[in-house]
Design a protein around this motif. Structure first.
Motif, PDB file in Angstrom:
ATOM      1  N   LEU A  23       0.839  -1.198   0.000  1.00  0.00           N
ATOM      2  CA  LEU A  23       0.000   0.000   0.000  1.00  0.00           C
ATOM      3  C   LEU A  23       0.877   1.253   0.000  1.00  0.00           C
ATOM      4  O   LEU A  23       1.956   1.276   0.592  1.00  0.00           O
ATOM      5  CB  LEU A  23      -0.917   0.001   1.215  1.00  0.00           C
ATOM      6  CG  LEU A  23      -1.949  -1.136   1.314  1.00  0.00           C
ATOM      7  CD1 LEU A  23      -2.748  -1.014   2.601  1.00  0.00           C
ATOM      8  CD2 LEU A  23      -2.874  -1.127   0.111  1.00  0.00           C
ATOM      9  N   GLU A  32      -4.322   1.747  -2.748  1.00  0.00           N
ATOM     10  CA  GLU A  32      -5.082   1.905  -1.511  1.00  0.00           C
ATOM     11  C   GLU A  32      -6.112   0.789  -1.396  1.00  0.00           C
ATOM     12  O   GLU A  32      -6.459   0.139  -2.389  1.00  0.00           O
ATOM     13  CB  GLU A  32      -5.824   3.248  -1.507  1.00  0.00           C
ATOM     14  CG  GLU A  32      -4.959   4.471  -1.687  1.00  0.00           C
ATOM     15  CD  GLU A  32      -5.811   5.733  -1.812  1.00  0.00           C
ATOM     16  OE1 GLU A  32      -6.384   6.160  -0.791  1.00  0.00           O
ATOM     17  OE2 GLU A  32      -5.923   6.257  -2.939  1.00  0.00           O
ATOM     18  N   GLY A  79     -10.147   5.033  -3.182  1.00  0.00           N
ATOM     19  CA  GLY A  79      -9.255   4.490  -2.171  1.00  0.00           C
ATOM     20  C   GLY A  79      -9.638   4.973  -0.774  1.00  0.00           C
ATOM     21  O   GLY A  79     -10.291   6.009  -0.604  1.00  0.00           O
ATOM     22  N   GLU A 126      -7.846   6.244   1.720  1.00  0.00           N
ATOM     23  CA  GLU A 126      -7.292   7.546   2.095  1.00  0.00           C
ATOM     24  C   GLU A 126      -7.902   8.669   1.250  1.00  0.00           C
ATOM     25  O   GLU A 126      -8.138   9.766   1.753  1.00  0.00           O
ATOM     26  CB  GLU A 126      -5.769   7.549   1.944  1.00  0.00           C
ATOM     27  CG  GLU A 126      -5.052   6.580   2.867  1.00  0.00           C
ATOM     28  CD  GLU A 126      -5.379   6.846   4.336  1.00  0.00           C
ATOM     29  OE1 GLU A 126      -5.380   8.037   4.724  1.00  0.00           O
ATOM     30  OE2 GLU A 126      -5.639   5.888   5.074  1.00  0.00           O
TER      31      GLU A 126
END
Length: 381
Positions: A103, A133, A172, A174
């Protein structure tokens, strides 16, 4: 003296030697030709070749990479090279193996897969940068993002409708945390449109207004925006067209309205102060009423759409031609059109009447010329 058998043996041996010499000489020429041909190398440069990512698409979301690269192909086999160069017949792919990538952001080496052994390839660039991600899906409300020109041109938003009002965004983990709002960006429209109807792909924005990466294709929404357009009043003037019949010196015109309302963008409204209404006076020998459409364009809307015009011909005296009494006119069929904004009539051209027609004192009758005194008693029908 040599025996006959020995002479025959010597001749046969000599013939064999010549035959071998010719054979090896021919083979050497053919081999030389083959060597020359195999030294020929062909090249092709291919642009915008898509990059195929190999990873678990159910678990991960990948973003931030160049989606296409250039590939330089070379081969001594022209047929194989043409096959790989043609998009419809090629077998190779440019791939990036992310199955063992952790990741975060990494630089990945690209490779060519499925290429013929007779062809070599060089990728430009050789690597790409990717961000990996965990994949998530969340629901967001959608807001309308109007073009900047809407506010700049003075439009007022009356009502906005979005369908659906909420969409699911896949991205993703994040990236999802950075989403500040999801918008439906509308494209620019024609200046006179009072309702915008568009189907658009949504965008996810962060707190700085930057577009974030989401699953492609993005969700779509249907947007309807009702607008109130800026407006202003402009004067109306008559612009005669056609040729008057014989015996008619000039005309007077009466408009049912001296002003009209136009609606459009501020830049368009600022450029218009008056509208000329074309009135065909061909073959008119008696008092006539016409309904004439007020000219418009794709840049603005006019109201009312038409105006009534009363046309009154003024005849020449049978003994005096119009050209004799009006030296500025070249024939008895000449005329001028002038709208009179105040109590003092004046002679002028159609273009000059455009600005005067917006005067605060509404006078509906217009005249095409100052008639000579000899014609004052001429009968007007």
């Amino acid at each position: 003296m040599k025996r006959p058998s020995q002479s025959n043996w010597f001749s046969a041996l000599l013939a064999l030697l010549f035959a071998l010499l010719l054979f090896f000489n021919a083979n050497a020429s053919n081999n030389s030709s083959v060597l020359v041909n195999t030294n020929q190398v062909y090249d092709e440069m291919l642009y915008n070749i898509p990059v195929q990512l190999e990873y678990d698409q159910d678990k991960y979301f990948v973003s931030g990479y160049e989606e296409t690269v250039n590939v330089h192909l070379s081969s001594a086999n022209r047929i194989q090279l043409n096959r790989e160069s043609n998009e419809d017949t090629r077998n190779f792919q440019v791939v990036a193996d992310l199955t063992k990538t952790s990741l975060g952001t990494s630089e990945i080496q690209l490779r060519v897969k499925g290429l013929s052994t007779a062809v070599t390839a060089e990728i430009e660039p050789k690597t790409i940068t990717v961000t990996v991600e965990k994949k998530v899906t969340q629901s967001f409300d959608v807001q309308v993002q109007l073009p900047e020109s809407i506010e700049a041109e003075g439009y007022t938003v009356e009502k906005t409708t979005i369908s659906p009002k909420k969409v699911d965004i896949t991205t993703g983990e994040e990236t999802a945390k950075a989403i500040e709002r999801v918008v439906a960006p509308l494209s620019n429209v024609k200046q006179s449109v009072d309702t915008i109807k568009q189907t658009v792909n949504v965008q996810a924005l962060d707190n700085k207004g930057q577009v974030l990466s989401i699953e492609n294709p993005a969700p779509q929404v249907r947007v309807v925006v009702e607008l109130s357009l800026p407006s202003k009043e402009v004067g109306l003037s008559v612009a005669p067209t056609g040729s008057p019949p014989s015996g008619v010196a000039n005309y007077t015109f009466s408009l049912s309205k001296l002003k009209a309302e136009i609606r459009g963008s501020n830049s368009v409204l600022d450029s218009i102060d008056a509208i000329e209404v074309p009135v065909d006076i061909s073959n008119i020998r008696s008092s006539t009423k016409k309904k004439v459409k007020i000219p418009t364009s794709s840049e603005y809307i006019v109201s009312p759409e038409e105006v009534e015009v009363t046309i009154n011909p003024i005849f020449t005296d049978s003994s005096v031609s119009y050209s004799e009494t009006n030296g500025s006119q070249g024939s008895a069929g000449g005329y001028q059109s002038q709208q009179v904004p105040d109590s003092t009539p004046s002679s002028g051209s159609v273009s000059s009447s455009s600005s005067s027609s917006s005067s605060s004192e509404p006078v509906t009758e217009t005249t095409t010329n100052d008639a000579p005194k000899e014609n004052d008693t001429t009968e007007s029908t």
